[in-house]
Scaffold this motif. Structure first.
Motif, mmCIF file in Angstrom:
data_model
loop_
_atom_site.group_PDB
_atom_site.id
_atom_site.type_symbol
_atom_site.label_atom_id
_atom_site.label_comp_id
_atom_site.label_asym_id
_atom_site.label_seq_id
_atom_site.Cartn_x
_atom_site.Cartn_y
_atom_site.Cartn_z
ATOM 1 N N UNK A 1 27.671 4.644 124.467
ATOM 2 C CA UNK A 1 28.089 5.894 123.835
ATOM 3 C C UNK A 1 29.580 5.877 123.497
ATOM 4 N N UNK A 2 30.256 4.739 123.719
ATOM 5 C CA UNK A 2 31.703 4.703 123.542
ATOM 6 C C UNK A 2 32.130 4.883 122.092
ATOM 7 N N UNK A 3 31.246 4.560 121.118
ATOM 8 C CA UNK A 3 31.638 4.728 119.726
ATOM 9 C C UNK A 3 31.233 6.085 119.159
ATOM 10 N N UNK A 4 30.795 6.971 120.023
ATOM 11 C CA UNK A 4 30.408 8.309 119.599
ATOM 12 C C UNK A 4 31.647 9.142 119.301
ATOM 13 N N UNK A 5 31.764 9.608 118.061
ATOM 14 C CA UNK A 5 32.860 10.490 117.673
ATOM 15 C C UNK A 5 32.309 11.887 117.447
ATOM 16 N N UNK A 6 32.499 12.771 118.408
ATOM 17 C CA UNK A 6 31.893 14.096 118.299
ATOM 18 C C UNK A 6 32.459 14.908 117.137
ATOM 19 N N UNK A 7 31.577 15.693 116.537
ATOM 20 C CA UNK A 7 32.017 16.632 115.497
ATOM 21 C C UNK A 7 32.278 17.965 116.191
ATOM 22 N N UNK A 8 33.493 18.437 116.068
ATOM 23 C CA UNK A 8 33.879 19.699 116.714
ATOM 24 C C UNK A 8 34.278 20.697 115.627
ATOM 25 N N UNK A 9 33.743 21.893 115.738
ATOM 26 C CA UNK A 9 34.112 22.969 114.816
ATOM 27 C C UNK A 9 34.927 23.983 115.606
ATOM 28 N N UNK A 10 36.087 24.337 115.076
ATOM 29 C CA UNK A 10 36.957 25.305 115.749
ATOM 30 C C UNK A 10 37.018 26.589 114.932
ATOM 31 N N UNK A 11 36.625 27.680 115.561
ATOM 32 C CA UNK A 11 36.730 29.001 114.949
ATOM 33 C C UNK A 11 37.997 29.632 115.515
ATOM 34 N N UNK A 12 38.979 29.841 114.662
ATOM 35 C CA UNK A 12 40.278 30.303 115.163
ATOM 36 C C UNK A 12 40.770 31.518 114.386
ATOM 37 N N UNK A 13 41.644 32.275 115.020
ATOM 38 C CA UNK A 13 42.250 33.402 114.307
ATOM 39 C C UNK A 13 43.456 32.897 113.518
ATOM 40 N N UNK A 14 43.729 33.602 112.441
ATOM 41 C CA UNK A 14 44.806 33.219 111.536
ATOM 42 C C UNK A 14 46.185 33.317 112.171
ATOM 43 N N UNK A 15 46.382 34.359 112.980
ATOM 44 C CA UNK A 15 47.746 34.715 113.361
ATOM 45 C C UNK A 15 48.294 33.914 114.524
ATOM 46 N N UNK A 16 47.438 33.471 115.422
ATOM 47 C CA UNK A 16 47.946 32.728 116.579
ATOM 48 C C UNK A 16 47.469 31.278 116.574
#
Ligand code: FES
Length: 144
Positions: A1-16
């Motif tokens: 599993x060492x070549x596994x590159x996870x896909x991460x989605x970040x839901x973030x607020x604009x201001x901070x």
């Protein structure tokens, strides 16, 4: 599993958090590149069903991050998001989705280093958990 590159989605607020992530870049700090950022006016505007849609669309892990408590630019949006997160954890449990795939955090506009650390830690955590494979289950429930 060492070549596994996870896909991460970040839901973030604009201001901070979005501004903090921008600071990470302008400060030339390096962090895991597997994160896609989706910017919202405030974490209070995030429909947590979008998190399930992200999983159904191929995300392996998710970050939700906004202003620190009492710093929300819309006064209490982050508190609403935190309440939704508590309920959403139960839904993840019910669906059999490991809650460690979702990180809820606060990152301010001045915390570029914290953003980098959050992304790196999340990527490492998801690497240990492996790819998310239950997207068929979510699609079967009509989440697309
Ligand atoms: Fe950042 Fe509300 S504006 S969490």
């Amino acid at each position: 599993m060492s070549d596994f590159n996870p896909k991460i989605v970040a839901f973030v607020c604009n201001w901070c958090t979005y501004a903090g992530a921008d600071l990470t870049g302008t400060s030339r700090m390096k962090y895991s590149p597997q994160v896609s950022i989706i910017r919202f006016p405030c974490t209070g505007r995030i429909d947590f069903m979008l998190l399930l849609k992200a999983f159904a669309s191929g995300a392996d892990g998710i970050i939700v991050s906004g202003c620190h408590p009492n710093d929300c630019h819309y006064s209490s949006g982050n508190f609403h998001a935190r309440r939704r997160w508590i309920v959403f954890r139960s839904l993840l449990d019910f669906l059999g989705i490991d809650v460690r795939r979702v990180r809820f955090s606060w990152v301010s506009a001045a915390e570029g280093a914290k953003w980098a650390q959050l992304v790196n830690e999340t990527a490492e955590q998801i690497r240990l958990l492996g790819p998310f494979k239950r997207y068929h289950q979510l699609r079967g429930l009509g989440v697309e």
